[in-house]
Design an enzyme around this catalytic site. Structure first.
Site, PDB file in Angstrom:
ATOM      1  N   ASP A  30       1.008  -1.282  -0.054  1.00 45.18           N
ATOM      2  CA  ASP A  30      -0.005   0.009  -0.004  1.00 45.18           C
ATOM      3  C   ASP A  30       0.912   1.359   0.061  1.00 45.18           C
ATOM      4  O   ASP A  30       1.608   1.515   1.030  1.00 45.18           O
ATOM      5  CB  ASP A  30      -0.953   0.080   1.052  1.00 45.18           C
ATOM      6  N   TYR A 122      -5.860  15.544 -11.097  1.00 47.16           N
ATOM      7  CA  TYR A 122      -5.103  14.600 -11.750  1.00 47.16           C
ATOM      8  C   TYR A 122      -4.054  14.964 -12.480  1.00 47.16           C
ATOM      9  O   TYR A 122      -2.795  14.604 -12.321  1.00 47.16           O
ATOM     10  CB  TYR A 122      -5.958  13.657 -12.611  1.00 47.16           C
ATOM     11  N   LYS A 126       0.126  14.431 -11.943  1.00 45.55           N
ATOM     12  CA  LYS A 126       1.165  13.846 -12.815  1.00 45.55           C
ATOM     13  C   LYS A 126       2.190  14.886 -13.246  1.00 45.55           C
ATOM     14  O   LYS A 126       3.210  14.604 -13.510  1.00 45.55           O
ATOM     15  CB  LYS A 126       0.270  13.452 -14.080  1.00 45.55           C
ATOM     16  N   VAL A 155      -4.674   3.966 -21.927  1.00 47.55           N
ATOM     17  CA  VAL A 155      -4.428   2.665 -21.731  1.00 47.55           C
ATOM     18  C   VAL A 155      -5.219   1.851 -21.397  1.00 47.55           C
ATOM     19  O   VAL A 155      -6.077   2.298 -20.271  1.00 47.55           O
ATOM     20  CB  VAL A 155      -2.985   2.476 -21.048  1.00 47.55           C
TER      21      VAL A 155
END
Length: 274
Positions: A30, A122, A126, A155
């Site tokens: 984790d 997000y 990144k 993907v």
């Protein structure tokens, strides 16, 4: 090379029998738990004799919410997995990587350099991975440890399994239908199949070391663009930011929203005149 697979997930509830059946040692992890990371490092060190050839930081979570609707506690959770987890893993495993003169592979995203509408949190996470990796690469050069950043495009994965609804009163309610489509965009647009993506990432990792000027063409790439739409975004970073901005604005229906906003403003103006 060390045949160890660290199966990393946000909460590490994983099935490892498929890899174990092939003779690969598996360790659950984790990345949001320092205790779990420390235990994982101890297990890997025991298995490999204190060496690690490859560390692939792939664990992550999506976060598709308009910037003006963000819940900051949720944003912190996203950064905990997507950014701080990578930092913690690199820090914990660096001694093993130095012993092997190994390679760190950080999975980033083309969203780090493109305006992926409704993905501000997000994209920011990144983007942080990209900047962190860039500095990390230079800091680890004296120790013979290399860093590759995978600029992943679309993907096939389970990342878009959770569909969110707009919060009540959201500015984007007029295009709620487009918001729903956006949440599965990575799984419906030029999506690269997972085995193909994995093969390409591995192939790049196994390429030989080359001097910096030759690396892009002949050796392992420091920046590896892979996955659906990655070439398009890469070209956009070269030809000009306006290309990516225009593409995203039109692709995700913001022109439709602009037209709606203009109509509402005219109606309100007419009502005041009356």
């Amino acid at each position: 090379m060390s045949e160890v697979a660290i199966r990393a997930g946000q909460k590490s509830v994983l099935i490892t029998g498929d890899l174990a059946a092939k003779g690969i040692a598996t360790v659950t992890l984790d990345v949001t738990s320092q205790e779990s990371i420390t235990q994982c490092k101890a297990a890997v060190s025991k298995l490999t004799g204190g060496r690690l050839d490859f560390l692939v930081n792939n664990a992550g979570r999506t976060h598709t919410v308009p910037a003006t609707d963000l819940d900051l506690d949720e944003v912190r959770t996203t950064f905990e997995t997507n950014v701080f987890g990578i930092m913690a893993m690199c820090k914990e495993f660096i001694s093993l990587l130095i012993n092997a003169r190994g390679l760190i592979i950080n999975i980033a995203s083309i969203s780090a350099v493109s305006p992926y509408v409704f993905g501000s949190a997000y994209c920011a996470s990144k983007g942080a991975v990209v900047s962190y990796s860039r500095c990390l690469r230079q800091e680890l050069r004296p120790f013979g440890v290399r860093v590759t950043v995978v600029m992943a495009g679309t993907v096939r994965s389970n990342i878009a399994n959770t569909i969110h609804q707009l919060v009540e009163g959201s500015l984007y309610e007029p295009i709620a239908d487009l918001y729903l489509k956006r949440q599965v965009y990575s799984q419906t647009n030029q999506t690269m199949e997972t085995p193909v993506f994995a093969q390409q990432v591995v192939a790049n990792a196994m390429r030989p070391e080359m001097p910096l000027l030759l690396r892009t063409w002949l050796g392992r790439r420091d920046w590896f663009w892979c996955g659906g739409m990655s070439t398009l975004v890469w070209l956009g970073t070269i030809l000009g930011e306006w290309i990516l901005d225009t593409f995203a604005y039109r692709r995700f229906g913001l022109e439709k929203l602009r037209i709606h906003v203009e109509k509402m403003r005219k109606l309100q103006s007419n009502e005041k005149d009356d």
